[in-house]
Design an enzyme around this catalytic site. Sequence first.
Site, short mmCIF file in Angstrom:
data_model
loop_
_atom_site.label_atom_id
_atom_site.label_comp_id
_atom_site.label_asym_id
_atom_site.label_seq_id
_atom_site.Cartn_x
_atom_site.Cartn_y
_atom_site.Cartn_z
CB THR A 134 -1.15 0.18 1.28
OG1 THR A 134 -1.80 -1.43 1.33
CG2 THR A 134 -1.69 1.25 1.11
CG PHE A 164 -2.31 2.80 6.23
CD1 PHE A 164 -2.92 3.33 6.95
CD2 PHE A 164 -2.61 3.18 4.99
CE1 PHE A 164 -3.11 4.81 7.09
CE2 PHE A 164 -3.52 3.71 4.92
CZ PHE A 164 -4.25 4.38 5.45
N GLY A 248 -3.64 -15.94 0.58
CA GLY A 248 -3.89 -16.08 2.16
C GLY A 248 -3.77 -15.49 2.66
N GLY A 249 -3.40 -14.49 2.72
CA GLY A 249 -3.52 -13.50 3.96
C GLY A 249 -5.08 -12.59 4.72
NE ARG A 275 -26.22 -5.64 34.90
CZ ARG A 275 -26.38 -4.17 35.52
NH1 ARG A 275 -25.30 -4.23 36.59
NH2 ARG A 275 -26.87 -3.09 35.58
CD GLU A 371 -3.83 -8.74 4.65
OE1 GLU A 371 -3.21 -8.32 3.82
OE2 GLU A 371 -3.00 -10.01 5.50
NE ARG A 383 -13.18 -6.57 -11.44
CZ ARG A 383 -11.97 -5.33 -11.70
NH1 ARG A 383 -10.70 -5.96 -10.74
NH2 ARG A 383 -12.06 -4.70 -11.90
#
Length: 388
Positions: A134, A164, A248-249, A275, A371, A383
């Site tokens: 990026t 980033f 994979g990321g 609670r 990613e 697409r």
Amino acid sequence: MLDPSSAVSHRFSLDPDQIAVRDMARAFAGEVFAPNALAWDETKHFPVAEMRRAAGLGMGGVYIAEDVGGSGLSRLDAALIFEALATGCPTVAAYMSIHNMAAWMIDTYGSQQQRRTWLPKLCTMELLASYCLTEPGAGSDAAALATRAERDGDHYVLNGQKQFISGAGAGDLYVVMARTGGAGPSGISTFVVPGDTPGISLGANERKMGWNAQPTRAVMFETVRVPAGNRLGEEGIGFKIAMAGLDGGRLNIAACSLGGAQTALDKTLAYMKERRAFGKRLDEFQALQFRLADMATGLEAARAFLWRAAAALDRDDANATALCAMAKRFVTDTCFDVANQALQLHGGYGYLSEYGIEKIVRDLRVHQILEGTNEIMRLIVARSLVGR
């Protein structure tokens, strides 16, 4: 005709080795990451020593080949591991997933010399890796990147800026996509650049909504000389390498979302058992039970989809890229919604940092952006259905 035999029943369950790996990672996360996650977030501490302990258990090179010190596991195994680590801290698990992705790019596209040079120390996390795609003017439109690498004898000279970058500053190796040719994807190549190379400078550690336990900085390259031997593969295939890494990321970051959201749900179930309101425990109200049921169903659906996409990537199926994009979009959207609902079910206490819910919400929000934004995931899927 469907085969009713037991021979196919294992397809929807984990084998004993996978269960053992998952449980090992979950136990490590509970012992090491979870007790420290809030403090790491508050102080912006990058827990390198703790990550190296995880690497000692094989989690620094999950799907890296064993001949260079990796664990040689599958993408499905990796999804199990990163989900488990993220139950302790999504931020730290996410950095480890990025480190694994960068190491895989070297393992898959590097020469034998490159693999032997860098991967043993990446697998132990003695070296930390960052992925540099990026740029300030090229986010979703990554193929428009402007960082250039000009050939000069047996070196390339890099000039440009990346934005980033997770782990920047602490990172020892930057896997950098830079332009060696003309415009478009075919003009991009990939380089492994040591972090101490002269000419590299860093921006300030970004002030972020979440992900505070890992540094995020701009990385600037000014006349940075990189040996030609540090290029991965041939000139012009860098965009292909970057996109292959992201398949994979995207699974890894989806797995980190699952781990965070599962912890949010688990904390919510425990809170609602204690609670009380209007004379009853919160988990006795049917309307709230229905919300819990929907949250749990969403997580199970997300997990099944993630495993499906991971198995497709392991097999190198023709539709693996589309499935990875589908899974990343669906899982990260679903898990952020679950975490946000968990905060709501905690009421005002969910907004307090000591309960750990608001941190999970902050950490998981960025998973819908990085990613590849979830809008870009829809574009990839579209697409694959209708073509360009």
